[in-house]
Design an enzyme around this catalytic site. Structure first.
Site: not given
Ligand code: TXE
Length: 476
Positions: A175, A251, A285, A379
């Site tokens: 996904k 991660e 990250c 972050e």
């Molecule tokens: O992350 P999400 P978002 C951090 C960064 C950013 C914040 C929000 O600070 O501003 O996260 O970003 C899926 N069940 N990082 O909103 O929500 C979602 O569809 C299953 C750090 O994009 O964590 C996407 O595919 N899946 C980071 C993925 O999770 C779910 C990189 C990431 O989305 C879900 C990105 C659920 N309940 C953002 N909720 C890093 N560590 O590098 C969301 N998703």
């Protein structure tokens, strides 16, 4: 507009409901692609296809050499299609094309090559016993791996998850992040062209909560979840996985600390520190978002670092010369803007940078921010760095370890003993000394505390994507 469908059981398909969503180019702020919007139904079809491909199909039964040959062929096709894949990520999230073409796509191909070779060449344990028995370990595939990916390095992080899962004989349902769907569909098309059997690599598009993401993590037919994203999302996914006792690899976020000691090679420290925070507009990250500089070199470092930041070229991410693109989406831009606008309120000063046009944030250097300020603890995930002076080694170690995150740290020093001593004391999954982001795919990658659970890379990926089995034989 280009259309990107799900890829399920060897075919690119629309959603049963016909629903779609748009992917917005953050530079033009206009939709550029239409994408199938999946839900529980598409996830169920994909998991069922992956299950069938695992239980009945050839994939887990192929020799590692044969699987490896197909994965190398996929890597070749990725390289041949570099321009299309790179442009897809650049349009989806504004990453400069020099980065997507020169780094992310080659690394995606390397992920397949590395894990294909690693699975073929890694020895397993033979345990000669002196009791008239002989023991050895087998590493059997686990079944269906669910991969949930973020938007900051779409293709690169998706393949970092998919490649080891496939190389060890599993099937996959991916996904992708809703902001960056395009390259995943292109990848799945290429996998079919390379000859991977139907159902081995499936892609379902959609959102997280109440959508395809949640449905995938709650599906009883999956055997592993590998996730990269926000720490709060990691908690939700962990809870969903616990229901079926599915192991997770998480991660999560980071708040990378970067210490420059007075004995450092200052030019090297400035160069890497600029890359560490401003690459990918800080949407990394691992970003070195907390910079600590020892007082004797603080002023000189800050002057050189500021000059470097101000020389960076913002602009159209499709131009080869662009260093910084816009932030990936309007939602994300608003989040980062909130941090830029509250610097003074938290006790700091914007030394250089600030907001740009559209969804751009200029390389922003913040000084005077107290350790308790949100900008030092949370972050931000944008091109915003706090720079703070320090005096003593003990002091900087305490500052660096002073957040709930623990993904990575950097230190710059020419003192060998200090490099080893400080590395050992840092609470982090990776420590880079006199560099940043240099990766050996055999090394463990992951974080401590709120930065994650588990490690991937080399044998660490093998542990996660296989069921190690002990076989004990009597020798008669
Ligand atoms: O992350 P999400 P978002 C951090 C960064 C950013 C914040 C929000 O600070 O501003 O996260 O970003 C899926 N069940 N990082 O909103 O929500 C979602 O569809 C299953 C750090 O994009 O964590 C996407 O595919 N899946 C980071 C993925 O999770 C779910 C990189 C990431 O989305 C879900 C990105 C659920 N309940 C953002 N909720 C890093 N560590 O590098 C969301 N998703």
């Amino acid at each position: 507009m280009e259309f990107f469908g799900h890829v399920i059981d060897g075919a690119e398909v629309k959603s049963a409901s016909g629903e779609t969503f748009a992917s917005v180019d953050p530079y033009t702020r206009e939709p550029w692609a239409e994408v199938a919007l999946g839900g529980a139904g598409e996830v169920d079809r994909a998991v069922t296809a992956a299950r069938r491909a695992f239980d009945e199909g050839p994939w887990p039964r192929l020799s590692r050499a044969e699987r490896g040959r197909l994965l190398h062929r996929l890597a070749d096709l990725i390289v041949a299609d570099t321009d299309r894949l790179a442009l897809a990520d650049t349009r989806d999230m504004g990453k400069p094309i020099a980065q997507s073409r020169g780094k992310d796509v080659p690394r995606a191909a390397d992920n397949f090559r590395f894990f294909a070779d690693h699975a073929r060449l890694t020895p397993a344990e033979a345990l000669p016993m002196d009791s008239g028995h002989h023991a050895y370990t087998r590493y059997d595939p686990v079944g269906v791996a669910a991969a949930i990916a973020p938007w900051n390095f779409p293709l690169m992080l998706e393949t970092w998850k998919i490649a080891p899962a496939l190389a060890w004989g599993n099937t996959v349902v991916l996904k992708p992040a809703e902001d960056t769907p395009a390259s995943a569909t292109i990848l799945a098309r290429l996998a079919l062209e390379a000859g991977l059997p139907p159902g081995v690599l499936n892609v379902v598009h959609g959102y997280g909560p109440g959508s395809a993401g949640q449905a995938l993590t709650e599906h009883p037919g999956i055997d592993r979840i590998t996730f990269t994203g926000e720490s709060a999302t990691g908690r939700v996914i962990s809870a969903a996985a616990a229901k079926h006792l599915v192991p997770v690899s998480l991660e999560l976020g980071g708040k990378g600390a970067n210490a420059v000691f007075a004995d450092a090679d200052l030019g090297n420290a400035v160069d890497w520190s600029l890359k560490a925070i401003f690459t990918n507009a800080g949407q990394v990250c691992l970003a070195g978002s907390r910079l600590y500089v020892q007082r004797p070199v603080f002023e000189e470092f800050l002057a050189r670092f500021t000059a470097g930041a101000e020389a960076m070229r913002l602009g159209d991410p499709k131009q080869e010369s662009t260093d910084l693109g816009p932030l990936a989406s309007e939602t994300h831009y608003r989040k980062v803007r909130g941090y830029v606008e509250t610097v003074a309120g938290e006790g700091g000063t914007v030394h250089s940078g600030g907001l740009g046009d559209g969804w751009f944030v200029r390389p922003t250097i913040v000084t005077g921010m107290p350790a308790t300020g949100r900008h030092q603890r949370e972050e931000i995930f944008g091109p915003v760095v706090t720079v703070t002076p320090f005096d003593a080694e003990d002091e900087v170690v305490a500052l660096m370890n002073g957040t709930r995150y623990g993904l990575n740290a950097m230190l710059f020093t020419e003192n060998l003993s200090r490099a080893h001593r400080v590395s050992a004391r840092l609470r982090a999954g990776t420590v880079w000394v006199n560099c940043f982001f240099i990766r050996d795919l055999r090394a463990p990658f992951g974080g401590v505390g709120d930065s994650g659970v588990g490690r991937e890379g080399g044998t660490f990926s093998r542990e996660f994507f296989t069921e190690p089995k002990a076989v004990v034989m009597q020798i008669s």
